[in-house]
Design an enzyme around this catalytic site. Structure first.
Site, PDB file in Angstrom:
ATOM      1  N   ASP A 270       0.982  -0.984   0.067  1.00  0.00           N
ATOM      2  CA  ASP A 270      -0.308   0.068   0.646  1.00  0.00           C
ATOM      3  C   ASP A 270       0.873   1.255  -0.106  1.00  0.00           C
ATOM      4  O   ASP A 270       0.379   2.361  -0.796  1.00  0.00           O
ATOM      5  CB  ASP A 270      -0.845   0.188   1.537  1.00  0.00           C
ATOM      6  CG  ASP A 270      -0.669  -0.399   2.895  1.00  0.00           C
ATOM      7  OD1 ASP A 270       1.118  -0.766   3.069  1.00  0.00           O
ATOM      8  OD2 ASP A 270      -1.071   0.714   4.106  1.00  0.00           O
TER       9      ASP A 270
ATOM     10  N   ASP B 190       7.141   3.788   3.276  1.00  0.00           N
ATOM     11  CA  ASP B 190       6.956   4.066   4.456  1.00  0.00           C
ATOM     12  C   ASP B 190       8.896   4.797   5.452  1.00  0.00           C
ATOM     13  O   ASP B 190       9.408   5.669   4.625  1.00  0.00           O
ATOM     14  CB  ASP B 190       6.106   4.824   5.134  1.00  0.00           C
ATOM     15  CG  ASP B 190       6.082   6.232   6.735  1.00  0.00           C
ATOM     16  OD1 ASP B 190       7.365   6.574   6.318  1.00  0.00           O
ATOM     17  OD2 ASP B 190       5.540   5.359   7.814  1.00  0.00           O
TER      18      ASP B 190
ATOM     19  N   LEU C  99       9.692  -3.029   2.108  1.00  0.00           N
ATOM     20  CA  LEU C  99      10.074  -3.936   1.048  1.00  0.00           C
ATOM     21  C   LEU C  99      11.365  -4.200   1.209  1.00  0.00           C
ATOM     22  O   LEU C  99      11.812  -4.718   0.560  1.00  0.00           O
ATOM     23  CB  LEU C  99      10.261  -2.059   0.308  1.00  0.00           C
ATOM     24  CG  LEU C  99       8.311  -2.195  -0.266  1.00  0.00           C
ATOM     25  CD1 LEU C  99       8.566  -0.854  -1.401  1.00  0.00           C
ATOM     26  CD2 LEU C  99       7.611  -3.360  -0.388  1.00  0.00           C
TER      27      LEU C  99
ATOM     28  N   LYS D  49       6.461   7.834   0.232  1.00  0.00           N
ATOM     29  CA  LYS D  49       5.939   9.495   1.782  1.00  0.00           C
ATOM     30  C   LYS D  49       7.424   9.800   1.004  1.00  0.00           C
ATOM     31  O   LYS D  49       8.361   9.735   0.812  1.00  0.00           O
ATOM     32  CB  LYS D  49       6.020   9.268   2.786  1.00  0.00           C
ATOM     33  CG  LYS D  49       4.489   8.452   3.578  1.00  0.00           C
ATOM     34  CD  LYS D  49       4.612   8.635   5.096  1.00  0.00           C
ATOM     35  CE  LYS D  49       3.197   8.028   5.188  1.00  0.00           C
ATOM     36  NZ  LYS D  49       3.048   7.989   6.968  1.00  0.00           N
TER      37      LYS D  49
ATOM     38  N   ASP E  76      -5.046   1.319   6.998  1.00  0.00           N
ATOM     39  CA  ASP E  76      -5.653   1.859   8.737  1.00  0.00           C
ATOM     40  C   ASP E  76      -5.081   2.340   9.659  1.00  0.00           C
ATOM     41  O   ASP E  76      -3.771   3.111   9.485  1.00  0.00           O
ATOM     42  CB  ASP E  76      -5.971   0.173   8.799  1.00  0.00           C
ATOM     43  CG  ASP E  76      -4.664   0.057   9.910  1.00  0.00           C
ATOM     44  OD1 ASP E  76      -3.796   0.052   8.943  1.00  0.00           O
ATOM     45  OD2 ASP E  76      -4.404  -1.083  11.349  1.00  0.00           O
TER      46      ASP E  76
HETATM   47  P1  IMP Z   1       7.567   0.853   5.804  1.00  0.00           P
HETATM   48  O1  IMP Z   1       7.712  -0.522   6.342  1.00  0.00           O
HETATM   49  O2  IMP Z   1       7.492   2.154   7.070  1.00  0.00           O
HETATM   50  O3  IMP Z   1       8.291   0.698   4.555  1.00  0.00           O
HETATM   51  O4  IMP Z   1       5.864   0.612   5.895  1.00  0.00           O
HETATM   52  C1  IMP Z   1       5.203   0.533   5.630  1.00  0.00           C
HETATM   53  C2  IMP Z   1       3.842  -0.002   5.624  1.00  0.00           C
HETATM   54  O5  IMP Z   1       3.908   0.031   7.366  1.00  0.00           O
HETATM   55  C3  IMP Z   1       2.685  -0.337   4.969  1.00  0.00           C
HETATM   56  O6  IMP Z   1       2.867  -1.387   3.776  1.00  0.00           O
HETATM   57  C4  IMP Z   1       1.845   0.296   5.836  1.00  0.00           C
HETATM   58  O7  IMP Z   1       1.079  -1.127   6.188  1.00  0.00           O
HETATM   59  C5  IMP Z   1       2.762   0.622   7.399  1.00  0.00           C
HETATM   60  N1  IMP Z   1       1.834   2.382   7.028  1.00  0.00           N
HETATM   61  C6  IMP Z   1       2.531   3.560   6.803  1.00  0.00           C
HETATM   62  N2  IMP Z   1       2.656   4.324   6.726  1.00  0.00           N
HETATM   63  C7  IMP Z   1       1.071   4.803   6.888  1.00  0.00           C
HETATM   64  C8  IMP Z   1       0.039   5.724   6.884  1.00  0.00           C
HETATM   65  O8  IMP Z   1       0.508   6.783   6.691  1.00  0.00           O
HETATM   66  N3  IMP Z   1      -0.609   5.092   7.827  1.00  0.00           N
HETATM   67  C9  IMP Z   1      -1.192   3.537   7.432  1.00  0.00           C
HETATM   68  N4  IMP Z   1      -0.712   1.946   7.093  1.00  0.00           N
HETATM   69  C10 IMP Z   1       1.239   3.239   7.312  1.00  0.00           C
HETATM   70 MG    MG Z   2       1.769  -2.688   5.549  1.00  0.00          MG
END
Ligand code: IMP
Ligand code: MG
Length: 189
Positions: free
Chosen positions: A110, A113, A118, A141, A169
């Site tokens: 989705d 961040d 990933l 982001k 969510d």
């Molecule tokens: P990362 O591993 O920090 O890149 O985050 C990825 C996961 O964090 C995504 O698959 C989302 O499930 C969750 N996430 C990151 N940012 C948001 C947000 O702004 N709203 C809701 N879920 C988020």
């Molecule tokens: Mg996720």
């Protein structure tokens, strides 16, 4: 004991629309075309791996715009347990998909961040030596850790705010919003 009405999600306030349902509906077929072209032809079906739970709506729309043979295998990663809105580290729930050697693999998430999800999945899946590997996210982001994380297909670059809707969510809620909106948990607005 807290009632449903007292839950953090119930106290949160929805803010402005960051990406509308119309914008998403126009963008997904474009992304699908680019992905299909990049994946090329292969002897085998594409293996598409949606990252649960957030990617379920994006993946559902994306796969219906990809007129190719594919297998869909879910990966479940938990990265924001409960009401936290900052990355707490990631935790795969259950076994990750296997048998990817020589396959064309697309991971669908989705939002990008911190990049932890990933980066972790790329490392795990590349170790299986797929013939082709790419990742696709609906949202990214515009923060350094996200921008420096390899990701081949990005739907929309968005500001660094906590967003919900279209699968994303807060405390398990708001995934069913048809658009992406900023969320203001009480006391954070
Ligand atoms: P990362 O591993 O920090 O890149 O985050 C990825 C996961 O964090 C995504 O698959 C989302 O499930 C969750 N996430 C990151 N940012 C948001 C947000 O702004 N709203 C809701 N879920 C988020
Ligand atoms: Mg996720």
């Amino acid at each position: 004991m807290g009632t449903h009405r007292d839950s953090p999600a119930a106290r949160a306030a929805l803010g402005r629309v960051v990406v509308s349902n119309d914008q998403i509906a126009r963008r997904i077929p474009e992304l699908a075309r680019q992905i299909v072209a990049a994946a090329g032809d292969g002897d085998d079906d594409i293996v598409l791996i949606p990252v649960m739970t957030g990617a379920f709506i994006f993946a559902a729309d994306l796969v219906r715009c990809m007129p190719v043979r594919m297998r869909i295998t879910l990966a479940t990663i938990s990265s924001y347990p409960g009401t936290s809105t900052t990355s707490q580290g990631i935790r795969p729930l259950g076994d990750l998909p296997g048998n990817l050697k020589g396959r064309r693999v697309l991971v669908v998430d989705d939002i990008l961040d911190s990049g932890r999800t990933l980066n972790f999945l790329r490392e795990q899946f590349m170790a299986q030596r797929p013939a082709w590997f790419a990742t696709a996210v609906l949202l990214r982001k515009t923060i350094p850790p996200a921008m420096s994380t390899p990701c081949e297909f990005v739907g929309f670059d968005i500001p660094d705010e906590f967003v919900v809707g279209f699968g994303l969510d807060y405390d398990g809620c708001f995934r069913n919003l048809p658009e992406v909106r900023v969320l203001h948990p009480e006391g954070r607005a």
